[in-house]
Scaffold this motif. Structure first.
Motif, PDB file in Angstrom:
ATOM      1  N   ALA A 218     -48.019 -45.773  51.546  1.00 13.08           N
ATOM      2  CA  ALA A 218     -48.318 -45.549  52.958  1.00 13.08           C
ATOM      3  C   ALA A 218     -47.105 -44.989  53.677  1.00 13.08           C
ATOM      4  CB  ALA A 218     -48.760 -46.866  53.604  1.00 13.08           C
ATOM      5  N   THR A 219     -45.937 -45.461  53.301  1.00  6.17           N
ATOM      6  CA  THR A 219     -44.711 -45.036  53.983  1.00  6.17           C
ATOM      7  C   THR A 219     -44.385 -43.577  53.726  1.00  6.17           C
ATOM      8  OG1 THR A 219     -43.852 -47.301  53.823  1.00  6.17           O
ATOM      9  CG2 THR A 219     -42.269 -45.559  54.318  1.00  6.17           C
ATOM     10  N   VAL A 220     -44.528 -43.113  52.472  1.00  8.83           N
ATOM     11  CA  VAL A 220     -44.222 -41.705  52.202  1.00  8.83           C
ATOM     12  C   VAL A 220     -45.207 -40.787  52.921  1.00  8.83           C
ATOM     13  CG1 VAL A 220     -43.063 -42.115  50.005  1.00  8.83           C
ATOM     14  CG2 VAL A 220     -45.522 -41.751  50.010  1.00  8.83           C
ATOM     15  N   SER A 221     -46.471 -41.210  52.980  1.00  9.43           N
ATOM     16  CA  SER A 221     -47.472 -40.391  53.673  1.00  9.43           C
ATOM     17  C   SER A 221     -47.187 -40.332  55.165  1.00  9.43           C
ATOM     18  CB  SER A 221     -48.872 -40.966  53.434  1.00  9.43           C
ATOM     19  OG  SER A 221     -49.231 -40.907  52.078  1.00  9.43           O
ATOM     20  N   LEU A 270     -37.140 -45.520  52.842  1.00  9.81           N
ATOM     21  CA  LEU A 270     -37.383 -44.906  51.536  1.00  9.81           C
ATOM     22  C   LEU A 270     -36.081 -44.557  50.823  1.00  9.81           C
ATOM     23  CD1 LEU A 270     -40.334 -42.544  52.524  1.00  9.81           C
ATOM     24  CD2 LEU A 270     -40.481 -44.553  51.032  1.00  9.81           C
ATOM     25  N   SER A 271     -35.116 -44.046  51.565  1.00 11.19           N
ATOM     26  CA  SER A 271     -33.831 -43.691  50.960  1.00 11.19           C
ATOM     27  C   SER A 271     -33.154 -44.911  50.357  1.00 11.19           C
ATOM     28  CB  SER A 271     -32.911 -43.045  52.007  1.00 11.19           C
ATOM     29  OG  SER A 271     -33.440 -41.824  52.460  1.00 11.19           O
ATOM     30  N   ALA A 304     -41.040 -35.590  52.269  1.00  7.64           N
ATOM     31  CA  ALA A 304     -40.839 -36.165  53.599  1.00  7.64           C
ATOM     32  C   ALA A 304     -39.387 -36.042  54.045  1.00  7.64           C
ATOM     33  CB  ALA A 304     -41.272 -37.631  53.601  1.00  7.64           C
ATOM     34  N   LEU A 305     -38.444 -36.290  53.141  1.00  9.66           N
ATOM     35  CA  LEU A 305     -37.028 -36.136  53.472  1.00  9.66           C
ATOM     36  C   LEU A 305     -36.699 -34.690  53.830  1.00  9.66           C
ATOM     37  CD1 LEU A 305     -35.504 -38.441  50.718  1.00  9.66           C
ATOM     38  CD2 LEU A 305     -35.138 -38.724  53.184  1.00  9.66           C
ATOM     39  N   ALA A 306     -37.259 -33.767  53.077  1.00  9.62           N
ATOM     40  CA  ALA A 306     -37.011 -32.351  53.359  1.00  9.62           C
ATOM     41  C   ALA A 306     -37.611 -31.942  54.704  1.00  9.62           C
ATOM     42  CB  ALA A 306     -37.578 -31.491  52.236  1.00  9.62           C
ATOM     43  N   ALA A 307     -38.814 -32.444  55.001  1.00  8.91           N
ATOM     44  CA  ALA A 307     -39.447 -32.131  56.285  1.00  8.91           C
ATOM     45  C   ALA A 307     -38.629 -32.684  57.442  1.00  8.91           C
ATOM     46  CB  ALA A 307     -40.860 -32.700  56.330  1.00  8.91           C
ATOM     47  N   GLY A 308     -37.948 -33.798  57.190  1.00  7.98           N
ATOM     48  CA  GLY A 308     -37.083 -34.389  58.202  1.00  7.98           C
ATOM     49  C   GLY A 308     -35.708 -33.760  58.254  1.00  7.98           C
TER      50      GLY A 308
END
Length: 419
Positions: A218-221, A270-271, A304-308
């Motif tokens: 859920a968190t990665v999504s 997540l990191s 998600a990290l890349a999008a951020g």
């Protein structure tokens, strides 16, 4: 938001198309049980549970790396659309009407909309899919797996990606009943400053009963969706190495956080989790070895990290995935959905999916379906929409960069959820 910078707005036709998406051919209606792969479909495994999902990911991944999919592949996906605009997991007989309450899925519809928006030439199908998602939105602003189902982080996030891919700002997609947006639903599922320090910023799968529990899938999504992005986007490039920022728990305790702040907090969680696990996320499938890596979730975390715009933080788990000892390449081999996830992760983080360790993921992905029309990024051009036609349109439209559930992502992912 990041999506408004990275995803080109799709020109949506003013009126809904009254006709159904192109019907599948006799070959397209074939079942995997007869030993034949439906024409245009990626993968040889039974598509009953993940046909639309894996097809959508495959098209998104190809488009992201400059591969123009075969017309038959796009026709197959468009032909799976139900008359009301939604998508089932797979329709062996597209002449049979869909069950709007049980047979159509938010995840399948959201993924298909993202893919059809990416490849171009399918604005009527995109418009119908967007219309279905709007009609299926819950009062809290989110979506469940099926229309009317309790909102969950995964389905809501895939829907957000569909609106973003169609050039719409998800914050403006409000429930007709309450005026709440998808972000209202998602932020309501994030563990805030009242949670244990190590879980703050994570997301629960759904509200459920009892105290919300941190759920990595859920968190990665949600980390990607609260950044306003779908599965594919232009890589942000190098950053200054700044780490994702956790929730600020002084003063208001993070109660008034914006979607971007929620994403940052999720990425911080997540990191830390990946660092503690050796730069990957672990499987949460019931009964599975708890030490088993979850390659799909790790790929999603990289995206998600890349999008951020945390490319430095995304590079570390990507390096782990590419390592010979990770097992990621073996996990994905022959599986179009899994290969697509790795391609999208590598692309998002500025890596080269054609040199993923010693594996060419793009070549492997292409081999699971019909031969692409072209595979050179230099052939990308602006997409001209012909109102939904197929065949010759693929000679005049180009591809652009926009993009685990299915039987390997959707259903098993659902089984992993901690309510």
């Amino acid at each position: 938001m990041n999506v408004r910078r990275s995803v080109a707005a799709l020109a949506i036709s003013a009126a809904l198309c009254a006709t159904v998406a192109p019907a599948a051919t006799a070959a397209s209606a074939a079942s995997a049980d007869d030993g034949k792969r439906p024409e245009g479909l990626y993968g040889t495994k039974d598509p009953k549970f993940d046909g639309v999902w894996r097809q959508s990911l495959a098209l998104l991944a190809q488009d992201a790396v400059g591969v123009k999919p075969a017309a038959s592949a796009v026709d197959w996906l468009a032909g799976q659309q139900c008359a009301d605009g939604g998508f089932a997991a797979y329709r062996a007989d597209t002449g049979k009407a869909c069950d709007p309450k049980k047979g159509e899925f938010t995840d399948a519809t959201g993924a298909a909309v993202q893919a059809l928006a990416a490849v171009g030439g399918r604005s009527s199908a995109v418009e119908k899919g967007i219309g279905w998602l709007k009609r299926s939105q819950n009062e809290d602003g989110g979506w469940g797996m099926n229309p009317g189902g309790t909102s969950d982080a995964n389905s809501t996030s895939v829907a957000v990606g569909a609106f973003a891919a169609a050039g719409m700002d998800p914050v403006e997609v409000a429930s007709a009943a309450s005026g709440k947006s998808p972000y209202d639903a998602l932020l309501g599922l994030q563990l805030d400053c009242s949670a244990k320090a190590g879980q703050r910023g994570a997301f629960a799968y759904t509200s459920g009963k009892g105290k919300p529990a941190a759920n990595d899938l859920a968190t990665v999504s949600a980390a990607l969706a609260t950044r306003g992005s779908g599965f594919a986007f232009d890589p942000a490039g190098k950053d200054d190495g700044k780490k994702p920022q956790p929730l600020k728990c002084d003063g208001g305790g993070g109660a008034d956080r914006a979607p971007e702040d929620a994403s940052e907090a999720a990425l911080a969680y997540l990191s830390t989790t990946m660092a503690d696990n050796g730069m990957h996320l672990k499987s949460t499938t019931p009964g599975a070895d708890k030490a088993q890596p979850d390659y799909g979730a790790t790929a999603d975390a990289i995206m998600a990290l890349a999008a951020g715009e945390h490319s430095a933080a995304a590079a570390r788990p990507l390096q782990w995935l590419q390592g010979k000892d990770s097992g990621a390449a073996a996990w994905a081999k022959g599986d179009p959905g899994a290969l697509a996830k790795l391609v999208l992760a590598a692309h998002a983080a500025g890596g080269d999916a054609r040199h993923f360790g010693d594996v060419d993921l793009v070549q492997q992905l292409n081999a699971t379906g019909p031969k692409p029309v072209a595979s050179q990024a230099s052939e990308k051009s602006a997409k001209d929409d012909d109102g939904g036609g197929s065949g010759s349109v693929w000679w005049i439209v180009g591809s652009c960069a926009v993009a685990g559930m299915g039987i390997g992502f959707l259903l098993s992912g659902r089984k992993r959820q901690q309510l």
